[in-house]
Scaffold this active site. Sequence first.
Site, PDB file in Angstrom:
ATOM      1  N   ASP A  34      18.882 -15.165 -87.283  1.00 30.80           N
ATOM      2  CA  ASP A  34      20.070 -15.279 -88.141  1.00 30.80           C
ATOM      3  C   ASP A  34      20.989 -16.384 -87.657  1.00 30.80           C
ATOM      4  O   ASP A  34      21.602 -16.255 -86.589  1.00 30.80           O
ATOM      5  CB  ASP A  34      20.832 -13.943 -88.143  1.00 30.80           C
ATOM      6  CG  ASP A  34      20.127 -12.913 -88.991  1.00 30.80           C
ATOM      7  OD1 ASP A  34      20.005 -11.751 -88.553  1.00 30.80           O
ATOM      8  OD2 ASP A  34      19.684 -13.275 -90.088  1.00 30.80           O
ATOM      9  N   ASP A 174      16.920  -7.580 -96.190  1.00 31.45           N
ATOM     10  CA  ASP A 174      17.544  -7.694 -94.873  1.00 31.45           C
ATOM     11  C   ASP A 174      18.884  -6.961 -94.865  1.00 31.45           C
ATOM     12  O   ASP A 174      19.787  -7.290 -95.615  1.00 31.45           O
ATOM     13  CB  ASP A 174      17.750  -9.188 -94.578  1.00 31.45           C
ATOM     14  CG  ASP A 174      18.475  -9.430 -93.274  1.00 31.45           C
ATOM     15  OD1 ASP A 174      18.570 -10.600 -92.873  1.00 31.45           O
ATOM     16  OD2 ASP A 174      18.971  -8.474 -92.658  1.00 31.45           O
TER      17      ASP A 174
HETATM   18  C1  DX5 Z   1      23.301  -9.761 -91.363  1.00 27.90           C
HETATM   19  C2  DX5 Z   1      21.988  -9.905 -90.666  1.00 27.90           C
HETATM   20  C3  DX5 Z   1      21.419  -8.530 -90.390  1.00 27.90           C
HETATM   21  C4  DX5 Z   1      20.218  -8.527 -89.486  1.00 27.90           C
HETATM   22  C5  DX5 Z   1      19.519  -7.196 -89.532  1.00 27.90           C
HETATM   23  O1  DX5 Z   1      23.874 -10.996 -91.611  1.00 27.90           O
HETATM   24  O2  DX5 Z   1      21.097 -10.691 -91.465  1.00 27.90           O
HETATM   25  O3  DX5 Z   1      21.111  -7.934 -91.614  1.00 27.90           O
HETATM   26  O4  DX5 Z   1      19.352  -9.532 -89.799  1.00 27.90           O
HETATM   27  O5  DX5 Z   1      20.434  -6.250 -89.042  1.00 27.90           O
HETATM   28  P1  DX5 Z   1      20.184  -4.678 -89.091  1.00 27.90           P
HETATM   29  O6  DX5 Z   1      18.707  -4.428 -89.249  1.00 27.90           O
HETATM   30  O7  DX5 Z   1      20.721  -4.190 -87.780  1.00 27.90           O
HETATM   31  O8  DX5 Z   1      20.961  -4.189 -90.267  1.00 27.90           O
END
Ligand code: DX5
Length: 222
Positions: A34, A174
């Site tokens: 990210d 995501d």
């Molecule tokens: C938010 C990120 C998150 C991450 C995953 O900007 O993109 O969504 O990748 O996070 P979790 O799986 O902890 O929600």
Amino acid sequence: MAQIAPSILSTDYSQLEKSIKTAEKGGADLINVDIMDGHFVPNLTFGPKLVSDLKKITDLPLDAHLMIDNPREFIPKFSEAGADWISIQIEATVHAHKDITMIKELGKKAGIVLNPATPIHMLNEIIKEVDYVLIMSVNPGWGGQKFIESSLKKISKLKNWITGQNLDVRIQVDGGVNQENLETIMESGADILVIGSAIYNTENPVETLRQMKKILQKNNQK
Ligand code: DX5
């Protein structure tokens, strides 16, 4: 079969190599990185150098999700750093077609990302150009947030559109994905699940990931 892309966002960055090895041992299909600029989202994370350093320690494809303003400036830099998949937020550019074309011309998988409030019809003129669409099921910026339930309808609407048009476009989801909602999200049409805290914030992340893969395999045999 649906794939899993562990997100390193919520991991301990002093233990990154360990987190990557965990993903490999657990059967990850790619690694989600990210990228945040503190403008498009109110958080700051990594730059191209992190991607090139990760490239040295894993053969898994690296999926760079650019949560940044003016992504075109950094597409070549992340491509050069070794990102295999590059996705840009449709809200962050007025030249999405140009940006997606640039990613593809660099030989990378090109993704377009929709925030929770961005409707699917924003994809009308670009859907045929992308390799995947990332549906954000949380508001981007942090890991560990709750899955936004209305995403399920959005995912199945997009799946129906893709299937109806016979397009070769995959759906990535995501945000807030975990062992409890994994199957439902997949049944809605998700092909690739980005999962961070539900893997890394558990007692045994390798085993957790392996269990998640089993859920996907079982569902695939239905
Ligand atoms: C938010 C990120 C998150 C991450 C995953 O900007 O993109 O969504 O990748 O996070 P979790 O799986 O902890 O929600």
